[in-house]
Write a protein that holds these residues in place. Sequence first.
Motif, PDB file in Angstrom:
ATOM      1  N   SER A   2     -17.413  -6.083 -23.154  1.00  0.00           N
ATOM      2  CA  SER A   2     -17.382  -6.141 -21.694  1.00  0.00           C
ATOM      3  C   SER A   2     -16.039  -6.684 -21.234  1.00  0.00           C
ATOM      4  N   LYS A   3     -15.717  -6.370 -20.014  1.00  0.00           N
ATOM      5  CA  LYS A   3     -14.433  -6.775 -19.433  1.00  0.00           C
ATOM      6  C   LYS A   3     -14.382  -8.291 -19.285  1.00  0.00           C
ATOM      7  N   PRO A  11     -14.211  -8.083 -10.679  1.00  0.00           N
ATOM      8  CA  PRO A  11     -13.877  -6.780 -11.248  1.00  0.00           C
ATOM      9  C   PRO A  11     -13.737  -5.664 -10.208  1.00  0.00           C
ATOM     10  N   TYR A  42     -20.541  -1.549  -9.755  1.00  0.00           N
ATOM     11  CA  TYR A  42     -19.369  -1.395 -10.619  1.00  0.00           C
ATOM     12  C   TYR A  42     -19.171  -2.682 -11.435  1.00  0.00           C
ATOM     13  N   THR A  43     -19.218  -3.821 -10.747  1.00  0.00           N
ATOM     14  CA  THR A  43     -19.053  -5.104 -11.427  1.00  0.00           C
ATOM     15  C   THR A  43     -20.128  -5.284 -12.492  1.00  0.00           C
ATOM     16  N   TYR A  45     -21.603  -2.954 -14.169  1.00  0.00           N
ATOM     17  CA  TYR A  45     -21.229  -2.113 -15.312  1.00  0.00           C
ATOM     18  C   TYR A  45     -20.185  -2.813 -16.169  1.00  0.00           C
ATOM     19  N   THR A  46     -19.198  -3.469 -15.536  1.00  0.00           N
ATOM     20  CA  THR A  46     -18.165  -4.155 -16.321  1.00  0.00           C
ATOM     21  C   THR A  46     -18.760  -5.307 -17.120  1.00  0.00           C
ATOM     22  N   ARG A  75     -13.772  -0.197 -21.699  1.00  0.00           N
ATOM     23  CA  ARG A  75     -12.995  -1.221 -20.991  1.00  0.00           C
ATOM     24  C   ARG A  75     -12.740  -0.697 -19.584  1.00  0.00           C
ATOM     25  N   TRP A  76     -13.304  -1.374 -18.600  1.00  0.00           N
ATOM     26  CA  TRP A  76     -13.152  -0.980 -17.205  1.00  0.00           C
ATOM     27  C   TRP A  76     -11.794  -1.453 -16.704  1.00  0.00           C
ATOM     28  N   PHE A 109     -11.514   3.766 -16.543  1.00  0.00           N
ATOM     29  CA  PHE A 109     -11.942   3.045 -17.733  1.00  0.00           C
ATOM     30  C   PHE A 109     -11.325   3.665 -18.974  1.00  0.00           C
TER      31      PHE A 109
END
Length: 146
Positions: A2-3, A11, A42-43, A45-46, A75-76, A109
């Motif tokens: 994860s990011k 993120p 989105y966050t 998902y990261t 990697r986002w 990504f």
Amino acid sequence: MSKTITPGACPCGGPSLAACCGPFIEGSALPPTAEALMRSRYTAYTLKNEPYLLATWHPSTRPLDPIVDEKEPIRWLGLEVKSALRLRQRKVNSPDNPDSDTVEFVARFKVGGRAHRLHEVSRFLREPDPDSGAPRWYYVDGSFPK
């Protein structure tokens, strides 16, 4: 993988996770707009937060299979919300419904060293929360412009 969240950065591009998407993901607040929900998804998902993604997915289209693979080396890289003007123009052709909205975005990504971009126009509905009855936004589905 994860990011990694850098201190002070959300993120989604917001000023900080705590002041931006964090309260939505932890459940202490509801996103007030479809765009805020899209940014928080989105966050999520990261962060590979599948419970939040499923909870914010409309029950009529929510997948039954897992949507996050913990082992996937994604990697986002960033999120860009496209111009609201285009969305307003698109809405001129549809009935005005304050409980329905769309958000166009591009998420970048990398997987296995290769860069990708996801360009989506997401549809959202606002409905009463099954537990509290408070109005909340749900992701329904998306289309992919060429």
